[in-house]
Design a protein around this motif. Structure first.
Motif, PDB file in Angstrom:
ATOM      1  N   ARG A 192       2.761 -54.633  46.263  1.00 61.28           N
ATOM      2  CA  ARG A 192       1.955 -54.989  45.094  1.00 61.28           C
ATOM      3  C   ARG A 192       0.859 -53.941  44.875  1.00 61.28           C
ATOM      4  N   GLY A 196       4.392 -58.057  49.223  1.00 58.53           N
ATOM      5  CA  GLY A 196       5.114 -58.163  47.961  1.00 58.53           C
ATOM      6  C   GLY A 196       6.431 -57.419  47.950  1.00 58.53           C
ATOM      7  N   TRP A 204       6.228 -59.482  42.210  1.00 56.87           N
ATOM      8  CA  TRP A 204       4.804 -59.468  41.917  1.00 56.87           C
ATOM      9  C   TRP A 204       4.498 -59.183  40.452  1.00 56.87           C
TER      10      TRP A 204
END
Length: 111
Positions: free
Chosen positions: A23, A72, A78
């Motif tokens: 992320r 993530g 995400w």
């Protein structure tokens, strides 16, 4: 970066395969801590395998998975625009095919 990253920043490519990026909204400290957890878990996998301890290997793999999910890289995507997840897909079989063909030609002189 050693591996090409898709134009939307969602994946990097290794040997033609897409791998989800972490992320991008993490602060530096949070990302550093999560990567540290991941690397500690990966070392635990290595050590458990060297010790031939199947239970420790399984536990270490669970820690790797938890760290990757926190970053993530696994689990729910995400991004929020509804785009599908192509993690662990061949780039040439996804909507990134044209982009990757250009990257492969420029990096490797063709296929």
């Amino acid at each position: 970066m050693k591996h090409p990253v898709t134009p939307d920043g969602r994946y990097f490519v290794v040997r033609g395969w897409l791998w989800r990026m972490a992320r991008p909204d993490f602060g530096e400290q949070e990302r550093t801590e999560l990567v540290k957890r991941l690397m500690t878990a990966r070392r635990a996998v290595r050590d458990a395998k060297a010790a031939a301890d199947p239970q420790a290997v399984a536990a270490a793999h669970r820690k790797v998975d938890a760290a990757k999910r926190a970053l993530g890289e696994r689990g729910s995507v995400w991004w929020t625009d509804g785009a599908p997840d192509f993690n662990r897909h061949m780039a040439k079989t996804t909507l990134y095919a044209d982009w990757y063909a250009g990257v492969a030609r420029s990096r490797y002189g063709g296929f």
